[in-house]
Design an enzyme around this catalytic site. Structure first.
Site: not given
Ligand SMILES: Nc1nc2c(c(=O)[nH]1)N[C@H]1C(S)=C(S)[C@@H](COP(=O)(O)OP(=O)(O)OC[C@H]3O[C@@H](n4cnc5c(=O)[nH]c(N)nc54)[C@H](O)[C@@H]3O)O[C@H]1N2
Ligand SMILES: Nc1nc2c(c(=O)[nH]1)N[C@H]1C(S)=C(S)[C@@H](COP(=O)(O)OP(=O)(O)OC[C@H]3O[C@@H](n4cnc5c(=O)[nH]c(N)nc54)[C@H](O)[C@@H]3O)O[C@H]1N2
Ligand SMILES: [Mo]
Length: 753
Positions: A103, A105
């Site tokens: 998994y 991005w």
């Molecule tokens: N506590 C907490 N944890 C969370 C979340 C949260 O809200 N709270 N959010 C979750 C969510 S929504 C998501 S989507 C995940 C994201 O988790 P990930 O998608 O695993 O996070 P990234 O840091 O985007 O990792 C992508 C990796 O791909 C590598 N990469 C980029 N381009 C290439 C390429 O061309 N080739 C290769 N081989 N590698 C490449 C980058 O260097 C990077 O290390 O995290 C989750 N974790």
């Molecule tokens: N800059 C930036 N943008 C991103 C990403 C990134 O890594 N960096 N990651 C991308 C990815 S993979 C994803 S999946 C999306 C995720 O996008 P979201 O899921 O919308 O983003 P989060 O920051 O996880 O949470 C959104 C909001 O929920 C609030 N929140 C937390 N707990 C609760 C709760 O119990 N109740 C309520 N009502 N609110 C709560 C938090 O305070 C936060 O402001 O973002 C994307 N956009």
């Molecule tokens: Mo995500």
């Protein structure tokens, strides 16, 4: 002029430039992009050569897969080892012992999409165990087909267009806020950023955006500072109050929903003896009962959009708030009208609700995977720790496969997973871990073989996004750093060693693949009534603007107009507010209708403890670019910065420049702090993505950089979705009085060949 793209935006440059300029016409370029070039040109952060872990070369199968030294082994040996290990595991244990879920991005660009390349190779080599759903919205992905009759993706594709909300909505109930921070991002790239301008437009148009969140968010005046994890109780109370006023839309409920009588009995307290009154919710949510009642009354008189951020369901029982939110929208009866109804994910990324025509552009063709086994994506540690053990998932009882080889490409589980110390234990179980990475992430540091990959700035590719009105030819800006190679080249060379090169490449070079994908795109364009330029013209011009790209969709408009002719693919053909299929699963943590269930942590808090909110970072995409200038500039003493209320800082006796230790039974981390009145006093917010740096400090293992995932809980939302619950956890906070350990986040010790 040349172009390139990332998930955070599109850029232009002239040959010889060493900096990028945001694409002409982007109204709100992302700050993340400002740290991109410095991150990928950071030699200490980049994997410069193929390496193997010293212990693994000596025959150790995992126990020390944490802080070992690496040995440079050159490409030939690295590829031989990777291919022979893949072959050994499939011969000895079968292909299902190979985990290719991988998994993450990765990066933008249709061809060099790391996972697609890897899965294609593993598929032609006999298959692999995969993973289902995402860390972003697994609860929605499993729930929506039951209750909406649509996949999450199909629903996202029809979320009502943003301009219609500006024009037709009076009150936007924004659970989790509406954020330009998260809307910097679009998976696969975006040419423009329109959510920040949209938030301004809503205000100018007089739309009242009510932010319901533990933090106020950006520039939003109306704030209901809800206790984390309690939104379902608030929503049920809004419904209860609307029923008390007798203003529910009975006509809508009868015509368009099934199961309402069961939910109504629950809300009134007839089925469980607890009426879900505003007073009941007020003490659960820590809100004022009068405010909830006033809001409910207002909703019945106004045009309302019930909008939920994705983050709401990244929590214990994460299915409940999004299902309850749907019920509220049904009670208000405005689904299917322009600008009102129900939405999931406005602002969570840029394309949700974008007024753009959808064009299903092609991507790298998949090869059939002969292994059908999979795990729900966030159950990776459970799977490694408990092979063969049963678990519930979407009505099934399944068993975890026995994984022996992990190949991870384009993702960073030691960023994204919860309870990372537990993952670290689990990570010792497989026999071999291979990682393709361009950077020394925490996952690369915990691999046996690290194969250095290029970044998009070092290769040609095509940005084509189904919801984006612009296609870009992504041109190489820099030569690959060190010995880095494209993932495609790496996998083609592994396939060659297994006698499968042609099956993998179909005889095409990289250039041949780009032309092939473009030729397929030409057919797609033709079917949509326009022509694309020749490939060579596109490559030279770099940019193509799709004609007539605007489209203003209204979610569920067809179903609302003709519910019989356009019935939904649910068990009843309608929106299900009680669902028999889910009820028959007999899950205590996800019964047949939306319910209030207290989360596993976060009831009454002890003094000195806080709810931990771990949302997306403003300065980077997850852990990507953490070693770039933009993320680095916001750190203090090199540490990630958490936000807490001034009263909380005073209670902890914090002064400027102090560090904080956050801890719980799962782990501990060090971070810096800032204060803000726009945060509940019982919450601490620490963004994700600081590169994990586990050190032994005075006998305690802790992350010393500020990575919240050493504190979060590794548990599924419920037996329905098994999605992650990243937003549910409680931590103790205290002023750090110990030594300040030097950071060790970049290149580990590497012995040159
Ligand atoms: N506590 C907490 N944890 C969370 C979340 C949260 O809200 N709270 N959010 C979750 C969510 S929504 C998501 S989507 C995940 C994201 O988790 P990930 O998608 O695993 O996070 P990234 O840091 O985007 O990792 C992508 C990796 O791909 C590598 N990469 C980029 N381009 C290439 C390429 O061309 N080739 C290769 N081989 N590698 C490449 C980058 O260097 C990077 O290390 O995290 C989750 N974790
Ligand atoms: N800059 C930036 N943008 C991103 C990403 C990134 O890594 N960096 N990651 C991308 C990815 S993979 C994803 S999946 C999306 C995720 O996008 P979201 O899921 O919308 O983003 P989060 O920051 O996880 O949470 C959104 C909001 O929920 C609030 N929140 C937390 N707990 C609760 C709760 O119990 N109740 C309520 N009502 N609110 C709560 C938090 O305070 C936060 O402001 O973002 C994307 N956009
Ligand atoms: Mo995500």
């Amino acid at each position: 002029m040349k172009y390139t793209a990332a998930h955070w935006g599109s850029y232009q440059f002239d040959p010889g430039d060493t900096e990028l300029t945001p694409l002409d016409g982007d109204p709100a370029p992302s700050r993340i992009g400002r740290g991109w070039v410095s991150a990928v040109r950071n030699r200490d952060a980049r994997v410069m050569a193929p390496v193997a872990r010293r212990g693994w070369l000596a025959g150790d199968r995992g126990a020390a897969r944490c802080d070992d030294t690496f040995v440079e082994i050159g490409w030939d040996r690295a590829l031989d080892l990777a291919a022979s290990e893949l072959d050994r595991v499939r011969q000895t244990h079968g292909n299902s012992a190979i985990f290719g879920g991988s998994y993450g991005w990765s990066s933008a660009g249709r061809f060099h999409h790391a996972q697609s390349q890897m899965r294609r190779m593993l598929s032609v080599a006999g298959g692999f165990t995969s993973s289902r759903e995402t860390y972003s919205h697994a609860a929605a992905e499993v729930l929506f087909p039951h209750v909406l009759g649509l996949t999450h993706r199909a629903f996202q594709d029809q979320v009502t267009a943003m301009p219609l909300v500006t024009e037709h909505c009076d009150v936007m109930l924004a659970f989790g806020g509406l954020s330009a921070r998260t809307a910097q991002i679009t998976a696969a790239g975006t040419s423009t950023h329109e959510v920040a301008p949209w938030i301004h437009a809503l205000k100018s148009a007089g739309v009242r955006v009510v932010t319901i969140s533990p933090e106020r968010g950006e520039a939003q005046e109306d704030w209901l500072a809800i206790k984390p994890g309690t939104d379902t109780a608030l929503i049920l109370a809004l419904i209860h109050e609307i029923l008390r006023l007798g203003r529910e839309d009975r006509g809508f409920l009868e015509r368009y929903t099934s199961g309402w009588p069961t939910l109504e009995r629950y809300v009134r307290g007839d089925s469980d003896g607890i009426p879900k009154t505003v007073a009941w919710a007020a003490q659960i949510c820590d809100l004022d009962a009068g405010d909830i009642a006033d809001l409910a009354e207002e909703l019945t008189r106004k045009r309302v959009m019930v909008s939920l951020a994705w983050g709401l369901q990244r929590a214990d029982h994460g299915e409940q708030p999004i299902w309850a939110g749907l019920a509220l929208a049904c009670v208000l009866g405005q689904i299917g009208q322009p600008g009102t109804g129900y939405a999931f994910g406005y602002g969570s990324t840029t394309p949700v609700g974008r007024a753009a025509r959808l064009i299903p552009w092609p991507s790298l063709p998949k090869a059939p995977n002969q292994v059908t086994d999979f795990i729900p994506v966030a159950r990776i540690a459970d799977c490694l720790l408990q092979p063969g053990q049963p678990y519930r998932y979407d009505g099934q009882t399944r068993h975890y496969p026995d994984l022996r080889l992990i190949w991870w490409t384009g993702g960073n589980p030691f960023h994204h997973h919860q309870d990372l110390f537990r993952l670290q234990q689990a990570w010792c179980r497989p026999e071999t871990v291979i990682v393709n990475e361009h950077s020394w992430t925490a996952t690369a540091r915990r691999a046996d073989l690290v194969l250095p990959a290029t970044t998009p700035l070092e290769r040609d590719d095509i940005m084509m996004n189904r919801r984006d009105p612009i296609l870009l030819f992504m041109s190489r800006m820099f030569d690959p750093m060190g010995d880095a190679r494209d993932d495609h080249t790496i996998f083609a060379d592994v396939a060659e060693r297994l006698g499968l090169r042609d099956a993998f490449t179909e005889g095409r070079s990289t250039d041949g693949w780009l032309r092939h994908i473009w030729a397929r795109a030409e057919s797609v364009a033709k079917a949509h009534g326009f022509a694309l330029p020749e490939f060579d013209t596109f490559r030279t011009e770099g940019r193509f603007d799709v004609p007539h790209a605007t489209e203003r969709r209204v979610a569920f408009s067809q179903f609302i107009a003709a519910p019989d002719a356009h019935g939904l693919s649910t068990e009843s053909g309608k929106l299900t507010l009680f669902n028999r299929t889910i009820a028959h699963m007999d899950l205590a943590d996800c019964p047949g209708h939306p319910v209030w269930l207290a989360p596993i942590e976060g009831g009454a808090l002890d003094s000195g403890t806080f709810h931990l909110i771990t949302g997306q970072p403003d300065t980077r995409l997850h852990a990507q670019n953490d070693m770039g200038s933009e993320a680095q500039a916001t750190k203090r003493q090199g540490r990630e910065v958490c936000t807490l209320h001034p009263d909380a800082a005073a209670m902890l006796k914090l002064t400027e420049g102090d560090l904080i230790k956050l801890s719980n039974a799962r782990g501990a981390c060090l971070c810096a702090f800032r204060t803000s009145p726009d945060m509940r006093a019982d919450c601490i917010s620490l963004p994700t993505g600081a590169w994990l740096d586990v050190q032994d400090v005075d006998g305690t293992l802790m992350d010393v950089h500020g990575n919240p995932n050493v504190l979060t809980i590794d548990k599924g939302c419920s037996g329905l979705s098994q999605g992650n619950i990243a937003h549910t956890s409680v931590v103790r906070a205290e002023r750090w009085t110990g030594p300040l350990p030097a950071l060790r986040v970049t290149r580990p010790p590497v012995i040159a060949s």
